[in-house]
Design an enzyme around this catalytic site. Structure first.
Site, PDB file in Angstrom:
ATOM      1  N   GLU A 196     -19.275 -20.548   8.146  1.00 40.61           N
ATOM      2  CA  GLU A 196     -19.137 -21.936   7.683  1.00 40.61           C
ATOM      3  C   GLU A 196     -17.665 -22.313   7.511  1.00 40.61           C
ATOM      4  OE1 GLU A 196     -22.604 -23.288   4.900  1.00 40.61           O
ATOM      5  OE2 GLU A 196     -21.941 -21.275   4.274  1.00 40.61           O
ATOM      6  N   LYS A 198     -25.137 -31.555   2.073  1.00 42.54           N
ATOM      7  CA  LYS A 198     -24.788 -30.586   3.103  1.00 42.54           C
ATOM      8  C   LYS A 198     -26.003 -30.457   4.022  1.00 42.54           C
ATOM      9  CE  LYS A 198     -22.950 -25.905   3.473  1.00 42.54           C
ATOM     10  NZ  LYS A 198     -22.507 -24.727   2.696  1.00 42.54           N
TER      11      LYS A 198
END
Length: 120
Positions: free
Chosen positions: A21, A99
């Site tokens: 990420e 997210k």
């Protein structure tokens, strides 16, 4: 208390617990509620009695696209803190940080945190 709402601010950032990420990054979506007394702005039609929406957007962008954090909770906390520091007329800020690409094995629309911080 009156509110200014900004919805669906989208940015690309590098926040997350998983190592990939912080390398590949992903999209984050921010929704804001700014509590502020807007009576004088309404009476005077002057921007000095409110906040500049573009400046708020730039501030949030600076935080979300800035220093990578492991948790979206930390990103949302940073957004709230900086907004209260820079926009002195704002008494309270609610930040929802989504997210949508969270690395969760399953089918879901989004993951988000919602927090409210006050000046006093």
């Amino acid at each position: 208390m009156d509110e200014i709402r900004l919805r669906g601010l989208q940015f690309f950032g590098y926040h997350g617990v998983m190592p990939e990420e912080t390398v590949t990054g992903q999209r984050f979506i921010v929704h804001l509620n700014l509590k502020i007394d807007l009576k004088q702005a309404g009476l005077t039609d002057s921007i000095k009695h409110t906040v500049d929406y573009a400046a708020v957007y730039r501030t949030v962008k600076e935080v979300v696209t800035g220093v990578p954090r492991r948790l979206i909770e930390a990103v949302a906390e940073d957004v709230a803190k900086v907004l209260l520091e820079r926009f002195l007329l704002v008494e309270e800020v609610t930040v929802e940080l989504e997210k949508p690409g969270a690395p969760i094995p399953g089918i879901f629309e989004t993951v988000s945190v919602l927090m409210t911080r006050r000046r006093h």
